[in-house]
Design an enzyme around this catalytic site. Structure first.
Site, PDB file in Angstrom:
ATOM      1  N   ALA A   1      33.132 -20.769   6.075  1.00  0.00           N
ATOM      2  CA  ALA A   1      32.828 -20.584   4.648  1.00  0.00           C
ATOM      3  C   ALA A   1      32.700 -21.895   3.886  1.00  0.00           C
ATOM      4  O   ALA A   1      32.083 -21.920   2.811  1.00  0.00           O
ATOM      5  CB  ALA A   1      33.894 -19.692   4.013  1.00  0.00           C
TER       6      ALA A   1
ATOM      7  N   ARG B   1      22.533 -12.145   5.535  1.00  0.00           N
ATOM      8  CA  ARG B   1      23.806 -11.597   5.039  1.00  0.00           C
ATOM      9  C   ARG B   1      23.855 -11.698   3.508  1.00  0.00           C
ATOM     10  O   ARG B   1      22.833 -11.748   2.855  1.00  0.00           O
ATOM     11  CB  ARG B   1      24.959 -12.312   5.745  1.00  0.00           C
ATOM     12  CG  ARG B   1      24.915 -12.087   7.274  1.00  0.00           C
ATOM     13  CD  ARG B   1      26.074 -12.746   7.976  1.00  0.00           C
ATOM     14  NE  ARG B   1      27.350 -12.156   7.551  1.00  0.00           N
ATOM     15  CZ  ARG B   1      28.539 -12.709   7.808  1.00  0.00           C
ATOM     16  NH1 ARG B   1      28.602 -13.847   8.494  1.00  0.00           N
ATOM     17  NH2 ARG B   1      29.643 -12.134   7.387  1.00  0.00           N
TER      18      ARG B   1
ATOM     19  N   GLU C   1      23.960 -28.108  12.463  1.00  0.00           N
ATOM     20  CA  GLU C   1      24.754 -27.048  11.833  1.00  0.00           C
ATOM     21  C   GLU C   1      24.577 -25.758  12.635  1.00  0.00           C
ATOM     22  O   GLU C   1      23.441 -25.375  12.940  1.00  0.00           O
ATOM     23  CB  GLU C   1      24.238 -26.864  10.399  1.00  0.00           C
ATOM     24  CG  GLU C   1      24.907 -25.730   9.655  1.00  0.00           C
ATOM     25  CD  GLU C   1      24.266 -25.503   8.282  1.00  0.00           C
ATOM     26  OE1 GLU C   1      23.376 -26.286   7.871  1.00  0.00           O
ATOM     27  OE2 GLU C   1      24.652 -24.512   7.640  1.00  0.00           O
TER      28      GLU C   1
ATOM     29  N   PRO D   1      37.224 -22.969   9.056  1.00  0.00           N
ATOM     30  CA  PRO D   1      38.210 -21.923   8.779  1.00  0.00           C
ATOM     31  C   PRO D   1      37.866 -20.574   9.404  1.00  0.00           C
ATOM     32  O   PRO D   1      36.716 -20.154   9.389  1.00  0.00           O
ATOM     33  CB  PRO D   1      38.219 -21.822   7.252  1.00  0.00           C
ATOM     34  CG  PRO D   1      36.961 -22.472   6.799  1.00  0.00           C
ATOM     35  CD  PRO D   1      36.637 -23.512   7.824  1.00  0.00           C
ATOM     36  N   ASN D   2      38.889 -19.981   9.937  1.00  0.00           N
ATOM     37  CA  ASN D   2      38.870 -18.615  10.501  1.00  0.00           C
ATOM     38  C   ASN D   2      38.187 -18.527  11.866  1.00  0.00           C
ATOM     39  O   ASN D   2      38.229 -17.472  12.499  1.00  0.00           O
ATOM     40  CB  ASN D   2      38.234 -17.609   9.511  1.00  0.00           C
ATOM     41  CG  ASN D   2      38.958 -17.596   8.189  1.00  0.00           C
ATOM     42  OD1 ASN D   2      40.174 -17.411   8.173  1.00  0.00           O
ATOM     43  ND2 ASN D   2      38.272 -17.834   7.091  1.00  0.00           N
TER      44      ASN D   2
ATOM     45  N   HIS E   1      25.803 -21.577  13.094  1.00  0.00           N
ATOM     46  CA  HIS E   1      26.502 -20.360  12.667  1.00  0.00           C
ATOM     47  C   HIS E   1      26.270 -19.293  13.711  1.00  0.00           C
ATOM     48  O   HIS E   1      25.134 -19.143  14.205  1.00  0.00           O
ATOM     49  CB  HIS E   1      25.996 -19.866  11.305  1.00  0.00           C
ATOM     50  CG  HIS E   1      26.164 -20.883  10.241  1.00  0.00           C
ATOM     51  ND1 HIS E   1      27.380 -21.139   9.656  1.00  0.00           N
ATOM     52  CD2 HIS E   1      25.280 -21.764   9.729  1.00  0.00           C
ATOM     53  CE1 HIS E   1      27.223 -22.141   8.808  1.00  0.00           C
ATOM     54  NE2 HIS E   1      25.970 -22.537   8.830  1.00  0.00           N
TER      55      HIS E   1
ATOM     56  N   TYR F   1      30.724 -11.296  14.641  1.00  0.00           N
ATOM     57  CA  TYR F   1      30.887 -12.589  15.330  1.00  0.00           C
ATOM     58  C   TYR F   1      31.019 -12.457  16.851  1.00  0.00           C
ATOM     59  O   TYR F   1      31.091 -13.481  17.536  1.00  0.00           O
ATOM     60  CB  TYR F   1      32.093 -13.334  14.748  1.00  0.00           C
ATOM     61  CG  TYR F   1      31.927 -13.641  13.275  1.00  0.00           C
ATOM     62  CD1 TYR F   1      30.903 -14.486  12.838  1.00  0.00           C
ATOM     63  CD2 TYR F   1      32.764 -13.076  12.315  1.00  0.00           C
ATOM     64  CE1 TYR F   1      30.725 -14.761  11.492  1.00  0.00           C
ATOM     65  CE2 TYR F   1      32.601 -13.351  10.964  1.00  0.00           C
ATOM     66  CZ  TYR F   1      31.572 -14.190  10.558  1.00  0.00           C
ATOM     67  OH  TYR F   1      31.399 -14.460   9.221  1.00  0.00           O
TER      68      TYR F   1
ATOM     69  N   ARG G   1      38.128 -11.400  15.149  1.00  0.00           N
ATOM     70  CA  ARG G   1      37.685 -11.339  13.768  1.00  0.00           C
ATOM     71  C   ARG G   1      36.318 -10.653  13.690  1.00  0.00           C
ATOM     72  O   ARG G   1      35.349 -11.142  14.259  1.00  0.00           O
ATOM     73  CB  ARG G   1      37.553 -12.778  13.269  1.00  0.00           C
ATOM     74  CG  ARG G   1      36.910 -12.943  11.947  1.00  0.00           C
ATOM     75  CD  ARG G   1      36.519 -14.405  11.713  1.00  0.00           C
ATOM     76  NE  ARG G   1      36.001 -14.536  10.377  1.00  0.00           N
ATOM     77  CZ  ARG G   1      35.218 -15.524   9.974  1.00  0.00           C
ATOM     78  NH1 ARG G   1      34.903 -16.491  10.812  1.00  0.00           N
ATOM     79  NH2 ARG G   1      34.781 -15.553   8.745  1.00  0.00           N
TER      80      ARG G   1
ATOM     81  N   ASN H   1      30.228 -25.987  12.785  1.00  0.00           N
ATOM     82  CA  ASN H   1      30.240 -24.661  12.170  1.00  0.00           C
ATOM     83  C   ASN H   1      31.381 -24.708  11.171  1.00  0.00           C
ATOM     84  O   ASN H   1      32.555 -24.596  11.544  1.00  0.00           O
ATOM     85  CB  ASN H   1      30.461 -23.558  13.201  1.00  0.00           C
ATOM     86  CG  ASN H   1      30.435 -22.177  12.542  1.00  0.00           C
ATOM     87  OD1 ASN H   1      30.453 -22.067  11.310  1.00  0.00           O
ATOM     88  ND2 ASN H   1      30.408 -21.132  13.356  1.00  0.00           N
TER      89      ASN H   1
HETATM   90  C1  DQA Z   1      29.860 -18.422   9.918  1.00  0.00           C
HETATM   91  C2  DQA Z   1      29.155 -17.809   8.696  1.00  0.00           C
HETATM   92  C3  DQA Z   1      29.932 -18.094   7.436  1.00  0.00           C
HETATM   93  O1  DQA Z   1      29.275 -17.507   6.321  1.00  0.00           O
HETATM   94  C4  DQA Z   1      31.319 -17.497   7.530  1.00  0.00           C
HETATM   95  O2  DQA Z   1      32.063 -17.807   6.370  1.00  0.00           O
HETATM   96  C5  DQA Z   1      32.031 -17.902   8.762  1.00  0.00           C
HETATM   97  C6  DQA Z   1      31.301 -17.951  10.021  1.00  0.00           C
HETATM   98  C7  DQA Z   1      29.151 -18.043  11.238  1.00  0.00           C
HETATM   99  O3  DQA Z   1      29.444 -18.686  12.248  1.00  0.00           O
HETATM  100  O4  DQA Z   1      28.353 -17.103  11.275  1.00  0.00           O
HETATM  101  O5  DQA Z   1      33.227 -18.114   8.748  1.00  0.00           O
HETATM  102  O6  DQA Z   1      29.825 -19.844   9.796  1.00  0.00           O
END
Ligand code: DQA
Length: 146
Positions: free
Chosen positions: A77, A107, A98, A10-11, A100, A23, A18, A74
């Site tokens: 959230a 964070r 995994e 998501p996102n 990020h 990011y 964003r 990735n």
């Molecule tokens: C994320 C870190 C997550 O905590 C966050 O909710 C994201 C992006 C990252 O790529 O740093 O959406 O996965």
């Protein structure tokens, strides 16, 4: 040639717009293009999927079995909330890295917990888009013929 499925949650479709201070400025299309180039150099096939929906990500993990040799996820959230996605990865028994973009451990405390880490061969965070390329390196080594 083994192939890898790169799943973004998501996102992450909004990458580049964003919170660029967190990011970065690369878009998801930029990240996917550099993954495709790097995968080719490593002798890996690669496929991509982004979804804002937990069930769609789970379906994609299930569908990867027998098609792909490994996963890069990735989960955004959902990393911090989704036991269902963790169970899906455990069910297919594919090596998963995994990723990020941000350093989730530096964070907010709620980002320090990752359900996905429990079923990952490793976690890469804090290196921005380069993290996906490092994950491809790790899977190329894992999937290389012995
Ligand atoms: C994320 C870190 C997550 O905590 C966050 O909710 C994201 C992006 C990252 O790529 O740093 O959406 O996965």
């Amino acid at each position: 040639m083994p192939s890898v499925l790169v799943l973004n949650g998501p996102n992450l479709n909004l990458l580049g717009q964003r919170q660029p201070e967190v990011y970065g400025h690369a878009t998801l299309a930029d990240v996917e293009a550099s993954c495709a180039t790097h995968a080719t150099a490593l002798g890996l096939g690669v496929a991509f999927l982004q979804s804002n929906h937990e069930g769609a990500l789970i379906d994609a993990v299930h569908a990867a079995k027998g098609v792909h040799g490994g996963l890069i996820i990735n989960a955004g959230a959902y990393t911090h909330t989704s036991i269902a996605l963790m169970d899906a990865v455990a069910s297919v028994e594919l090596p998963m890295v995994e990723v990020h973009l941000s350093n989730i451990h530096a964070r907010e405390p709620f980002r320090h917990v990752s359900y996905l880490s429990k079923v990952a061969i490793g976690q890469i965070c804090g290196f921005g888009p380069q993290g996906y390329l490092l994950a491809l390196d790790a899977l190329a080594a894992r999937l290389a013929p012995k």
